[in-house]
Write a protein that holds these residues in place. Sequence first.
Motif, short mmCIF file in Angstrom:
data_model
loop_
_atom_site.label_atom_id
_atom_site.label_comp_id
_atom_site.label_asym_id
_atom_site.label_seq_id
_atom_site.Cartn_x
_atom_site.Cartn_y
_atom_site.Cartn_z
N GLU A 135 -21.04 1.67 9.25
CA GLU A 135 -19.65 1.97 8.86
C GLU A 135 -19.09 3.15 9.65
N SER A 136 -19.88 4.19 9.84
CA SER A 136 -19.43 5.36 10.61
C SER A 136 -19.16 4.99 12.07
N ILE A 137 -20.00 4.15 12.63
CA ILE A 137 -19.80 3.70 14.01
C ILE A 137 -18.50 2.90 14.11
N LYS A 138 -18.27 2.02 13.17
CA LYS A 138 -17.02 1.23 13.17
C LYS A 138 -15.80 2.15 13.07
N ILE A 139 -15.87 3.15 12.21
CA ILE A 139 -14.76 4.09 12.06
C ILE A 139 -14.53 4.85 13.35
N PHE A 140 -15.61 5.34 13.97
CA PHE A 140 -15.50 6.08 15.23
C PHE A 140 -14.80 5.22 16.28
N LEU A 141 -15.23 3.97 16.41
CA LEU A 141 -14.63 3.08 17.40
C LEU A 141 -13.17 2.80 17.09
N ARG A 142 -12.86 2.61 15.82
CA ARG A 142 -11.48 2.34 15.42
C ARG A 142 -10.57 3.55 15.71
N VAL A 143 -11.07 4.74 15.44
CA VAL A 143 -10.28 5.96 15.63
C VAL A 143 -10.05 6.26 17.11
N HIS A 144 -11.05 6.00 17.95
CA HIS A 144 -10.99 6.43 19.34
C HIS A 144 -10.66 5.31 20.33
N SER A 145 -10.39 4.12 19.84
CA SER A 145 -10.05 2.99 20.72
C SER A 145 -8.56 2.71 20.67
N PRO A 146 -8.01 2.19 21.70
CA PRO A 146 -8.64 1.97 23.00
C PRO A 146 -8.59 3.23 23.86
N LEU A 147 -9.66 3.45 24.58
CA LEU A 147 -9.72 4.55 25.53
C LEU A 147 -9.00 4.11 26.80
N ALA A 148 -8.10 4.93 27.28
CA ALA A 148 -7.31 4.58 28.47
C ALA A 148 -8.21 4.29 29.66
N SER A 149 -7.84 3.30 30.43
CA SER A 149 -8.67 2.85 31.55
C SER A 149 -8.86 3.92 32.62
N GLU A 150 -7.91 4.85 32.73
CA GLU A 150 -8.02 5.89 33.76
C GLU A 150 -8.93 7.06 33.34
N VAL A 151 -9.40 7.05 32.09
CA VAL A 151 -10.26 8.12 31.59
C VAL A 151 -11.71 7.66 31.63
N ALA A 152 -12.54 8.38 32.36
CA ALA A 152 -13.97 8.08 32.37
C ALA A 152 -14.53 8.35 30.98
N LEU A 153 -15.45 7.54 30.55
CA LEU A 153 -16.02 7.69 29.21
C LEU A 153 -16.43 9.13 28.91
N GLU A 154 -17.17 9.74 29.82
CA GLU A 154 -17.69 11.09 29.59
C GLU A 154 -16.60 12.16 29.61
N ASN A 155 -15.40 11.82 30.06
CA ASN A 155 -14.29 12.78 30.11
C ASN A 155 -13.32 12.64 28.94
N ALA A 156 -13.61 11.74 28.03
CA ALA A 156 -12.73 11.56 26.87
C ALA A 156 -12.67 12.87 26.08
N LEU A 157 -11.50 13.20 25.61
CA LEU A 157 -11.28 14.49 24.95
C LEU A 157 -12.00 14.64 23.62
N PHE A 158 -12.46 13.56 23.04
CA PHE A 158 -13.10 13.66 21.73
C PHE A 158 -14.58 14.05 21.80
N TRP A 159 -15.17 14.13 23.00
CA TRP A 159 -16.57 14.55 23.13
C TRP A 159 -16.67 16.07 23.20
N SER A 160 -17.73 16.59 22.68
CA SER A 160 -18.06 18.01 22.89
C SER A 160 -18.62 18.13 24.31
N PRO A 161 -18.71 19.34 24.86
CA PRO A 161 -19.30 19.49 26.19
C PRO A 161 -20.73 18.92 26.27
N ALA A 162 -21.52 19.11 25.23
CA ALA A 162 -22.90 18.60 25.23
C ALA A 162 -22.92 17.07 25.21
N GLN A 163 -22.05 16.46 24.41
CA GLN A 163 -21.98 15.00 24.36
C GLN A 163 -21.55 14.44 25.71
N SER A 164 -20.54 15.06 26.29
CA SER A 164 -20.05 14.63 27.59
C SER A 164 -21.15 14.71 28.64
#
Length: 81
Positions: free
Chosen positions: A22-51
């Motif tokens: 359920e938490s994974i589904k919520i995370f995906l729902r909240v953060h999707s869709p990620l813009a095509s020009e943004v690299a996954l690791e550069n998404a603003l919702f990651w902490s520096p360590a996650q990135s």
Amino acid sequence: MDPFFHRFSELFKQLGLPSDIESIKIFLRVHSPLASEVALENALFWSPAQSALLRDELMRDADWAEVVDQLNAALRSTKQD
């Protein structure tokens, strides 16, 4: 040497995020869709360590890379359950 196959929930644990379905589904729902020009690791919702984790796993084509690619695809999707 046998390849390792990681589950989506294991990647979320590595990222320090709730890893139940359920938490994974919520995370995906909240953060999707990620813009095509943004690299996954550069998404603003990651902490520096996650990135850094995501970037390193992809750059090394490590055993986590496949599930990181799956996360990337899931976040690009506009259809979430």
